[in-house]
Design a protein around this motif. Structure first.
Motif, PDB file in Angstrom:
ATOM      1  N   LEU A  47      67.457  19.589  39.112  1.00 24.59           N
ATOM      2  CA  LEU A  47      67.202  18.357  39.873  1.00 24.59           C
ATOM      3  C   LEU A  47      66.424  17.358  39.014  1.00 24.59           C
ATOM      4  CD1 LEU A  47      66.155  19.506  43.463  1.00 24.59           C
ATOM      5  CD2 LEU A  47      68.066  18.048  42.849  1.00 24.59           C
ATOM      6  N   LEU A  48      65.427  17.854  38.300  1.00 24.00           N
ATOM      7  CA  LEU A  48      64.595  16.951  37.491  1.00 24.00           C
ATOM      8  C   LEU A  48      65.392  16.395  36.322  1.00 24.00           C
ATOM      9  CD1 LEU A  48      61.346  19.055  37.596  1.00 24.00           C
ATOM     10  CD2 LEU A  48      61.714  16.838  38.666  1.00 24.00           C
ATOM     11  N   PHE A  49      66.314  17.193  35.794  1.00 22.52           N
ATOM     12  CA  PHE A  49      67.151  16.683  34.702  1.00 22.52           C
ATOM     13  C   PHE A  49      68.005  15.515  35.183  1.00 22.52           C
ATOM     14  CE2 PHE A  49      67.431  20.773  31.959  1.00 22.52           C
ATOM     15  CZ  PHE A  49      66.249  20.418  31.342  1.00 22.52           C
ATOM     16  N   THR A  50      68.519  15.595  36.413  1.00 23.55           N
ATOM     17  CA  THR A  50      69.406  14.517  36.868  1.00 23.55           C
ATOM     18  C   THR A  50      68.653  13.197  36.899  1.00 23.55           C
ATOM     19  OG1 THR A  50      68.796  14.966  39.147  1.00 23.55           O
ATOM     20  CG2 THR A  50      70.751  16.049  38.295  1.00 23.55           C
ATOM     21  N   GLU A  51      67.390  13.233  37.324  1.00 24.88           N
ATOM     22  CA  GLU A  51      66.626  11.974  37.375  1.00 24.88           C
ATOM     23  C   GLU A  51      66.098  11.609  35.990  1.00 24.88           C
ATOM     24  OE1 GLU A  51      66.479  10.103  39.986  1.00 24.88           O
ATOM     25  OE2 GLU A  51      65.292   8.563  38.997  1.00 24.88           O
ATOM     26  N   GLY A  52      65.731  12.634  35.207  1.00 26.43           N
ATOM     27  CA  GLY A  52      65.178  12.344  33.885  1.00 26.43           C
ATOM     28  C   GLY A  52      66.198  11.693  32.976  1.00 26.43           C
ATOM     29  N   PHE A  53      67.482  12.146  33.057  1.00 24.20           N
ATOM     30  CA  PHE A  53      68.522  11.566  32.199  1.00 24.20           C
ATOM     31  C   PHE A  53      69.276  10.443  32.908  1.00 24.20           C
ATOM     32  CE2 PHE A  53      67.757  14.213  28.789  1.00 24.20           C
ATOM     33  CZ  PHE A  53      67.716  15.541  29.163  1.00 24.20           C
ATOM     34  N   ASN A  54      68.829  10.141  34.168  1.00 20.02           N
ATOM     35  CA  ASN A  54      69.416   9.036  34.920  1.00 20.02           C
ATOM     36  C   ASN A  54      70.917   9.221  35.132  1.00 20.02           C
ATOM     37  OD1 ASN A  54      69.047   6.825  36.385  1.00 20.02           O
ATOM     38  ND2 ASN A  54      68.856   5.396  34.689  1.00 20.02           N
ATOM     39  N   ARG A  55      71.297  10.461  35.468  1.00 21.97           N
ATOM     40  CA  ARG A  55      72.712  10.770  35.746  1.00 21.97           C
ATOM     41  C   ARG A  55      72.793  11.304  37.185  1.00 21.97           C
ATOM     42  NH1 ARG A  55      73.219   8.762  31.486  1.00 21.97           N
ATOM     43  NH2 ARG A  55      74.501   9.294  29.689  1.00 21.97           N
ATOM     44  N   SER A  56      72.909  10.417  38.159  1.00 23.44           N
ATOM     45  CA  SER A  56      72.834  10.882  39.549  1.00 23.44           C
ATOM     46  C   SER A  56      74.026  11.760  39.902  1.00 23.44           C
ATOM     47  CB  SER A  56      72.765   9.684  40.482  1.00 23.44           C
ATOM     48  OG  SER A  56      73.922   8.897  40.276  1.00 23.44           O
ATOM     49  N   SER A  57      75.115  11.651  39.131  1.00 28.51           N
ATOM     50  CA  SER A  57      76.281  12.476  39.486  1.00 28.51           C
ATOM     51  C   SER A  57      76.010  13.956  39.204  1.00 28.51           C
ATOM     52  CB  SER A  57      77.483  12.017  38.671  1.00 28.51           C
ATOM     53  OG  SER A  57      77.171  12.163  37.288  1.00 28.51           O
ATOM     54  N   TYR A  58      74.989  14.261  38.400  1.00 28.50           N
ATOM     55  CA  TYR A  58      74.723  15.669  38.084  1.00 28.50           C
ATOM     56  C   TYR A  58      74.041  16.393  39.241  1.00 28.50           C
ATOM     57  CZ  TYR A  58      75.695  14.597  33.153  1.00 28.50           C
ATOM     58  OH  TYR A  58      76.280  14.227  31.971  1.00 28.50           O
ATOM     59  N   VAL A  59      73.758  15.718  40.362  1.00 28.29           N
ATOM     60  CA  VAL A  59      73.066  16.382  41.469  1.00 28.29           C
ATOM     61  C   VAL A  59      73.932  17.494  42.057  1.00 28.29           C
ATOM     62  CG1 VAL A  59      72.187  15.998  43.810  1.00 28.29           C
ATOM     63  CG2 VAL A  59      71.609  14.423  42.003  1.00 28.29           C
ATOM     64  N   ASP A  60      75.221  17.433  41.777  1.00 33.07           N
ATOM     65  CA  ASP A  60      76.108  18.455  42.348  1.00 33.07           C
ATOM     66  C   ASP A  60      75.769  19.852  41.820  1.00 33.07           C
ATOM     67  OD1 ASP A  60      77.261  16.421  43.643  1.00 33.07           O
ATOM     68  OD2 ASP A  60      78.978  16.216  42.294  1.00 33.07           O
ATOM     69  N   LEU A  61      75.259  19.905  40.549  1.00 34.14           N
ATOM     70  CA  LEU A  61      74.929  21.224  39.994  1.00 34.14           C
ATOM     71  C   LEU A  61      73.862  21.939  40.823  1.00 34.14           C
ATOM     72  CD1 LEU A  61      74.937  20.808  36.112  1.00 34.14           C
ATOM     73  CD2 LEU A  61      76.095  22.545  37.457  1.00 34.14           C
ATOM     74  N   PRO A  62      72.680  21.348  41.050  1.00 31.14           N
ATOM     75  CA  PRO A  62      71.712  22.046  41.898  1.00 31.14           C
ATOM     76  C   PRO A  62      72.177  22.222  43.321  1.00 31.14           C
ATOM     77  CG  PRO A  62      70.876  19.903  41.245  1.00 31.14           C
ATOM     78  CD  PRO A  62      72.080  20.153  40.431  1.00 31.14           C
TER      79      PRO A  62
END
Lengths: 90, 102
Positions: A47-62
């Protein structure tokens, strides 16, 4: 480097090692407790990676991990519980 | 540094602190049942606080709803899995019969 990446670095270096240590030792049931906490830690880190790298589409992983991790733990618990005695407790 | 960002950072620090405390408790608490107490704070409080911090940071919208769904799934799943692990541990220690009700 923003606050989210700092938090994920802290969780990676200080949060995950105790879980891996617990997964490495003792009875299978106690290892399962370490696995369960490691899954929660990994969800938070992703979750923190998605916000840290500013890639909101990665929220699907968590999101997928939040669904599958409990299911996997329940399957493990089902099989690990099955080793118990058939008859009455001692 | 807006007020919203400060609130998000405070929630983030609280969430990470709870997760780290859970990890420390996993090692420090007595075996094997005491350690199960280390699991639920992480799933019921730690991760939801981190997800809430991210939701506050991203602002109202669809992605915030997805973050809160992740928090809810983890909170519910955490409680159930902790009980399941406790039951499996008790069964293996022959304190419970194999076919004992869940």
């Amino acid at each position: 480097m923003n606050a989210w990446l700092v938090a994920s670095a802290v969780l990676l270096t200080l949060g995950l090692p105790p879980c891996l240590w617990q997964v490495y030792r003792r009875t299978p049931q106690e290892r399962l407790a370490g696995l369960n906490l490691a899954a929660t830690m990994c969800s938070a880190i992703l979750l923190l990676f998605t916000e840290g790298f500013n890639r909101s589409s990665y929220v699907d992983l968590p999101l997928v991990l939040a669904v599958l991790a409990p299911a996997g733990t329940l399957v493990f618990a089902r099989f690990l519980g099955g080793q118990a005695a058939q008859g009455e407790p001692d | 540094m807006t007020v919203r960002h400060v609130c998000a950072l405070v929630l983030l620090v609280l969430g990470v602190a709870v997760l780290l405390l859970s990890a420390a408790a996993l090692i420090a608490l007595p075996r094997p049942y005491g350690r199960l107490h280390a699991l639920t704070p992480a799933t019921s409080l730690g991760l939801p606080l981190v997800a809430l911090a991210l939701a506050v940071e991203t602002g109202p919208g669809r992605s915030a709803v997805k973050l809160l769904v992740i928090a809810a799934l983890t909170a519910v799943g955490g409680a159930v899995t902790t009980m399941a692990i406790g039951r499996a541990t008790a069964q293996n220690a022959r304190l419970l019969r194999k076919d004992s009700p869940p």
